[in-house]
Design an enzyme around this catalytic site. Sequence first.
Site, short mmCIF file in Angstrom:
data_model
loop_
_atom_site.label_atom_id
_atom_site.label_comp_id
_atom_site.label_asym_id
_atom_site.label_seq_id
_atom_site.Cartn_x
_atom_site.Cartn_y
_atom_site.Cartn_z
N ASP A 1 -11.62 13.82 49.12
CA ASP A 1 -12.44 12.64 48.87
C ASP A 1 -13.74 12.62 49.65
OD1 ASP A 1 -10.74 12.21 51.27
OD2 ASP A 1 -11.86 10.33 51.38
N ASP B 1 -6.16 17.02 50.42
CA ASP B 1 -6.39 16.18 51.59
C ASP B 1 -5.39 15.02 51.51
OD1 ASP B 1 -7.87 14.96 53.82
OD2 ASP B 1 -8.57 13.56 52.28
N ASP C 1 -5.62 11.43 53.67
CA ASP C 1 -6.24 10.11 53.77
C ASP C 1 -7.44 10.00 52.84
OD1 ASP C 1 -4.90 8.89 56.38
OD2 ASP C 1 -5.36 10.99 56.79
#
Length: 221
Positions: A177, A14, A16
């Site tokens: 995240d 990922d 961001d």
Amino acid sequence: MHTLLKGIRLVVFDLDGTLVDSVPDLAAAVDGALRELGYPAAGEARVRDWVGNGSLKLMERALADALGEPPSDALLARAHEAFLDHYGRDPSSRTRLYPGVREALDGLREREMPLALVTNKPYAFIAPILDSMGLVDYFGLCLGGDSLPEKKPHPAPLWQVAAHFDVAPQACLMVGDSRHDIAAGKAAGFRTAAVPYGYNHGEPISHSRPDGVVESLSELV
């Protein structure tokens, strides 16, 4: 090498909240769009809790906060267009790499591990951000939230990446995240790894039951 990488032939990241802290730039664009439409700025702290499902959902949350109710489709469309305009002017000047990211990417590249990027951010913003961070050459494939009809937590983007590299899903690792990253990875049949420092709507990432959690991506190598 971390045990999470045992038997893995492709690592998908990922962006961001995993590789970069982009909230300062996202918040500036959200606030610019809100002000343009006559609403007060939301501020970075609120925006930090709204990131994770793509730019349209980000602006939907921002407008709902400003209005106290869900926005109309027409207002949302105007706000989203304003956000894209503001963000497109400056998507990376306040964005920073998290500690350990470059070490992890360098270590994986030294092992000749194929790397890919799957984000819900619009595709047009990926290259400018990677370029500003000096990360463009690390990834063999990048997909944005508008690259396919579906985005995370749907598994379709991960299946697309696995097929592109001709790697079976069970030999792929999804690193993210948020619960959306872990849900997408599990649904795609990937192994999943999580970092605890990103954007997960205030919820501990351990609640999503990833296969492993690393405090820093440098732990992977």
